[in-house]
Write an enzyme that holds these catalytic residues in place. Structure first.
Site, PDB file in Angstrom:
ATOM      1  N   GLY A   1      24.164  13.434 -29.029  1.00 44.88           N
ATOM      2  CA  GLY A   1      23.577  13.929 -27.783  1.00 44.88           C
ATOM      3  C   GLY A   1      24.116  13.182 -26.576  1.00 44.88           C
ATOM      4  N   ALA A   2      24.469  11.913 -26.776  1.00 46.11           N
ATOM      5  CA  ALA A   2      24.991  11.139 -25.644  1.00 46.11           C
ATOM      6  C   ALA A   2      26.367  11.651 -25.232  1.00 46.11           C
ATOM      7  CB  ALA A   2      25.041   9.661 -26.008  1.00 46.11           C
TER       8      ALA A   2
ATOM      9  N   GLY B   1       0.829  -1.200   0.000  1.00 48.52           N
ATOM     10  CA  GLY B   1       0.000   0.000   0.000  1.00 48.52           C
ATOM     11  C   GLY B   1       0.861   1.245   0.000  1.00 48.52           C
ATOM     12  N   GLY B   2       0.332   2.294   0.628  1.00 47.84           N
ATOM     13  CA  GLY B   2       1.053   3.565   0.670  1.00 47.84           C
ATOM     14  C   GLY B   2       2.376   3.463   1.398  1.00 47.84           C
TER      15      GLY B   2
HETATM   16  C1  HXC Z   1      -3.787  -4.070  11.675  1.00 45.29           C
HETATM   17  C2  HXC Z   1      -2.640  -5.910  10.968  1.00 45.29           C
HETATM   18  C3  HXC Z   1      -2.381  -5.308   9.725  1.00 45.29           C
HETATM   19  C4  HXC Z   1      -2.878  -3.993   9.507  1.00 45.29           C
HETATM   20  C5  HXC Z   1      -1.477  -7.229   9.725  1.00 45.29           C
HETATM   21  N1  HXC Z   1      -2.061  -7.110  10.905  1.00 45.29           N
HETATM   22  N2  HXC Z   1      -1.660  -6.150   8.981  1.00 45.29           N
HETATM   23  N3  HXC Z   1      -3.331  -5.298  11.918  1.00 45.29           N
HETATM   24  N4  HXC Z   1      -3.567  -3.411  10.510  1.00 45.29           N
HETATM   25  N5  HXC Z   1      -2.651  -3.316   8.381  1.00 45.29           N
HETATM   26  C6  HXC Z   1      -2.090  -8.076  11.981  1.00 45.29           C
HETATM   27  C7  HXC Z   1      -2.958  -9.274  11.721  1.00 45.29           C
HETATM   28  O1  HXC Z   1      -4.290  -9.034  12.055  1.00 45.29           O
HETATM   29  C8  HXC Z   1      -2.322 -10.314  12.615  1.00 45.29           C
HETATM   30  O2  HXC Z   1      -2.758 -10.080  13.937  1.00 45.29           O
HETATM   31  C9  HXC Z   1      -0.860  -9.953  12.577  1.00 45.29           C
HETATM   32  O3  HXC Z   1      -0.787  -8.597  12.151  1.00 45.29           O
HETATM   33  C10 HXC Z   1      -0.064 -10.794  11.611  1.00 45.29           C
HETATM   34  O4  HXC Z   1      -0.736 -10.783  10.355  1.00 45.29           O
HETATM   35  P1  HXC Z   1      -1.047 -12.121   9.549  1.00 45.29           P
HETATM   36  O5  HXC Z   1      -2.011 -11.749   8.491  1.00 45.29           O
HETATM   37  O6  HXC Z   1      -1.423 -13.216  10.492  1.00 45.29           O
HETATM   38  O7  HXC Z   1       0.383 -12.436   8.971  1.00 45.29           O
HETATM   39  P2  HXC Z   1       0.763 -12.963   7.524  1.00 45.29           P
HETATM   40  O8  HXC Z   1      -0.074 -14.161   7.185  1.00 45.29           O
HETATM   41  O9  HXC Z   1       2.216 -13.109   7.550  1.00 45.29           O
HETATM   42  O10 HXC Z   1       0.363 -11.790   6.527  1.00 45.29           O
HETATM   43  C11 HXC Z   1       1.026 -10.574   6.614  1.00 45.29           C
HETATM   44  C12 HXC Z   1       0.373  -9.559   5.671  1.00 45.29           C
HETATM   45  C13 HXC Z   1      -1.149  -9.509   5.926  1.00 45.29           C
HETATM   46  C14 HXC Z   1       0.653  -9.984   4.205  1.00 45.29           C
HETATM   47  C15 HXC Z   1       1.042  -8.226   5.890  1.00 45.29           C
HETATM   48  O11 HXC Z   1      -1.350  -9.317   7.328  1.00 45.29           O
HETATM   49  C16 HXC Z   1      -1.804  -8.408   5.193  1.00 45.29           C
HETATM   50  O12 HXC Z   1      -2.126  -8.548   4.012  1.00 45.29           O
HETATM   51  N6  HXC Z   1      -2.029  -7.284   5.901  1.00 45.29           N
HETATM   52  C17 HXC Z   1      -2.651  -6.115   5.260  1.00 45.29           C
HETATM   53  C18 HXC Z   1      -1.690  -5.525   4.262  1.00 45.29           C
HETATM   54  C19 HXC Z   1      -2.243  -4.302   3.580  1.00 45.29           C
HETATM   55  O13 HXC Z   1      -3.131  -4.374   2.722  1.00 45.29           O
HETATM   56  N7  HXC Z   1      -1.784  -3.185   4.032  1.00 45.29           N
HETATM   57  C20 HXC Z   1      -2.170  -1.955   3.427  1.00 45.29           C
HETATM   58  C21 HXC Z   1      -3.025  -1.232   4.413  1.00 45.29           C
HETATM   59  S1  HXC Z   1      -3.468   0.260   3.650  1.00 45.29           S
HETATM   60  P3  HXC Z   1      -2.921 -11.265  14.990  1.00 45.29           P
HETATM   61  O14 HXC Z   1      -3.443 -10.586  16.208  1.00 45.29           O
HETATM   62  O15 HXC Z   1      -3.878 -12.232  14.384  1.00 45.29           O
HETATM   63  O16 HXC Z   1      -1.560 -11.843  15.147  1.00 45.29           O
HETATM   64  C22 HXC Z   1      -2.068   1.187   3.732  1.00 45.29           C
HETATM   65  C23 HXC Z   1      -2.238   2.541   3.140  1.00 45.29           C
HETATM   66  C24 HXC Z   1      -1.180   3.427   3.677  1.00 45.29           C
HETATM   67  O17 HXC Z   1      -1.064   0.834   4.207  1.00 45.29           O
HETATM   68  C25 HXC Z   1      -1.317   4.716   2.941  1.00 45.29           C
HETATM   69  C26 HXC Z   1      -0.243   5.634   3.299  1.00 45.29           C
HETATM   70  C27 HXC Z   1      -0.275   6.810   2.408  1.00 45.29           C
END
Ligand code: HXC
Length: 539
Positions: A426-427, A191-192
């Site tokens: 040019g290069a 993501g971001g």
């Molecule tokens: C809150 C999160 C989280 C998140 C993971 N966790 N990502 N909690 N916010 N963004 C938590 C899970 O709930 C889990 O908690 C623990 O972290 C581990 O995650 P798992 O999914 O069990 O691990 P894994 O299977 O290794 O997968 C990791 C992952 C996946 C690929 C990162 O968690 C995932 O896809 N997360 C979301 C990624 C994403 O889309 N991020 C973008 C968000 S938007 P527990 O308690 O069960 O251990 C963004 C925009 C920013 O970032 C913009 C800025 C300009």
């Protein structure tokens, strides 16, 4: 990328530096708080991290820094996630460890995201800790290193976590070109979240479990119908070779930290100082046999420019940056006579060394980084021109090629160039030519410098004569003669030297000495008209 030695089994990381542990009264309260904060996400999550071959956030810091130098900040910061639906949950350090320590005896600031705590996701307290350490680095002019392992914006904290990212991005830009900023991707980066690394000067990735992308494979499939794996979309190969987001790939975390430490040895602490000089016993006037053979080489034969760089560098050491991307141009660091220089060199071993969109972007950003951090530029030129084609024209070679011209013309650090074999059109201009205000321009006696290469030029100048030749053999003979005459008359380095656009035509065996001598002369070069804001915008 520096050559990585294989590391079959990762060594055990050094033990975390001891934290003072008072035991009674008010001090006992402190101990309890410290112990709680040090737990991370608990044993099970730490084990899961290790099973994936990853170190913990604290182990990483201890690996990266000089032993026993880490001083942690904000250990006791409370997470705000508890206000957002995670009531009663203990969230140590809000999922990030921050502080400062030393690398090769010099101060650095560092933050390390802890994936075992809510997936290293970024909440507002987490963001504030990072911002605080970035401010400390900026205000005290020391490099900042981010160790990233995070699920991105913490979903439960909503817009607060997005604002947290904005605060970090703002600081990335404020520090751009002021202090070196390094991002090390050690887990997911989605993501971001990807934009903070993209705003920094150098991005490292470790082969294996890590991926970087704005939208993952599922979203890609839903939006475009394309099916792609995590690796193919956002793995090391994709970013080191295709997108150019990643500057260095490491085989393992220890290998990665070793490379970060080496990179820092070539950089100053900030734009206020010069890179550290390291004396070495390599004689300035030593032999450079490969370079000396250059003039015997068939001008159409390709070779890897790395061989020439290794030949002239102190102790034959070259620390390459962005090695897998736009391989038609080579950039990196070496020392000459003990001083750090940045090398920008065409590479005839790939696409004949021609300049294209990616090569222009790669070289331009590297040059701007060197200029920001007071590092002299040595350009090794062997370039047939710009890479032709509709794809290049429509992809914006005019716009991207202009970045290279801008970067060289704008750079006021010492600039030295050597034309090895050819520099056309040019290069020729773009590759640190005299009138872009290069300080010293040298060429080998066999160099060809002209508006265009002999083969193309004779077809334009002598089309009627060539058409009139009666047989294909006669045409070939005439072409060979005309090309030789053209090269002698219009493409010779003596012709360019006669206009002052070359300072000297130099024997190959003297090139190393000439460069070192020029660097020493330019040591105190004044940089008039310098803007204090030499940001290193991503190009
Ligand atoms: C809150 C999160 C989280 C998140 C993971 N966790 N990502 N909690 N916010 N963004 C938590 C899970 O709930 C889990 O908690 C623990 O972290 C581990 O995650 P798992 O999914 O069990 O691990 P894994 O299977 O290794 O997968 C990791 C992952 C996946 C690929 C990162 O968690 C995932 O896809 N997360 C979301 C990624 C994403 O889309 N991020 C973008 C968000 S938007 P527990 O308690 O069960 O251990 C963004 C925009 C920013 O970032 C913009 C800025 C300009």
């Amino acid at each position: 990328m520096a050559k990585a030695k294989p590391e079959p089994t990762p060594p055990t990381p050094p033990a975390p530096a001891p934290i003072p542990a008072p035991s009674s009264g008010a001090n006992g309260r402190l101990k309890a708080a410290v112990d709680k904060a040090l737990q991370g996400g608990g044993e099970a999550r730490v084990q899961a991290q290790k099973t994936r071959g990853k170190f913990t956030a604290r182990e990483r810091i201890n690996y990266l820094l000089d032993e026993g130098t880490f001083l942690e900040t904000d250990l006791l910061v409370n997470s705000r996630a508890t206000e957002f639906g995670l009531k009663g949950k203990h969230i140590p350090g809000d999922g990030v460890i921050t502080g400062f320590g030393r690398i090769n005896g010099r101060d650095v600031c560092v933050y390390s995201q802890d994936f075992t705590v809510l997936g290293g996701s970024l909440g507002i307290a987490h963001a504030r800790k990072i911002c605080k350490i970035m401010d400390l680095a900026h205000d005290n002019r020391v490099p900042v290193i981010g160790l990233l392992d995070s699920g991105g914006a913490r979903i439960q904290e909503g817009v607060d976590s997005l604002d947290g990212y904005a605060e970090i991005f703002h600081r990335n830009v404020k520090s751009s070109g002021v202090i070196p900023q390094i991002s090390v991707i050690l887990g997911p980066c989605a993501g971001g979240a990807v934009y903070s690394p993209a705003l920094t000067d150098f991005v490292f990735m470790v082969e294996g479990v890590i991926h970087m992308f704005v939208t993952g494979p599922d979203v890609v499939k839903a939006a475009t119908g394309e099916e792609v794996t995590f690796d193919a979309l956002g793995g090391c190969e994709a970013h080191a070779g295709k997108s150019g987001v990643c500057h260095f790939v490491a085989k393992s975390e220890p290998d990665c930290f070793r490379q970060v430490r080496e990179l820092l040895s070539f950089l100053p602490q900030g734009r206020h100082e010069r890179a550290p000089r390291v004396a070495n016993p390599d004689p300035v006037r030593r032999a450079t046999p490969l370079l000396e053979k250059m003039c015997e080489l068939d001008p159409r034969k390709s070779y890897r420019m790395h061989h020439i760089i290794w030949q002239i560098a102190d102790e034959h050491k070259f620390f390459e940056v962005h090695a897998g991307f736009a391989r038609n141009i080579v950039v990196g660091f070496m020392r000459m006579g003990g001083d750090v220089v940045g090398v920008v060199a065409n590479n005839p071993g790939h696409m004949a060394g021609a300049l294209d969109i990616d090569a222009s972007d790669k070289a331009a950003r590297f040059i701007r980084m060197l200029n920001a951090f007071n590092i002299p530029i040595v350009s090794l030129v062997d370039v047939p021109g710009y890479w032709p084609g509709v794809q290049q024209e429509h992809g914006g070679i005019i716009r991207h090629g202009a970045k290279l011209l801008h970067a060289y013309a704008e750079a006021t650090v010492p600039k030295i160039s050597v034309i090895l074999r050819k520099a056309y059109g040019g290069a020729y201009i773009a590759m640190s030519s005299k009138h872009l205000k290069s300080d010293f321009n040298f060429a080998l006696p066999c160099a060809e410098i002209a508006v265009m290469g002999p083969a193309g030029a004779i077809e334009i100048l002598f089309s009627r004569e060539i058409a009139a030749a009666p047989t294909p053999e006669a045409k070939a003979q005439l072409r060979a003669k005309l090309a030789k005459d053209y090269a002698d008359k219009f493409a010779s380095p003596y012709q360019t030297a006669s206009t002052g656009s070359l300072d000297e035509v130099v024997e190959p065996s003297h090139i190393r000495f000439k460069i070192v001598r020029a660097l020493r002369f330019l040591k105190d070069k004044r940089r008039p008209g310098d803007s204090p804001n030499r940001g290193n915008i991503p190009l």
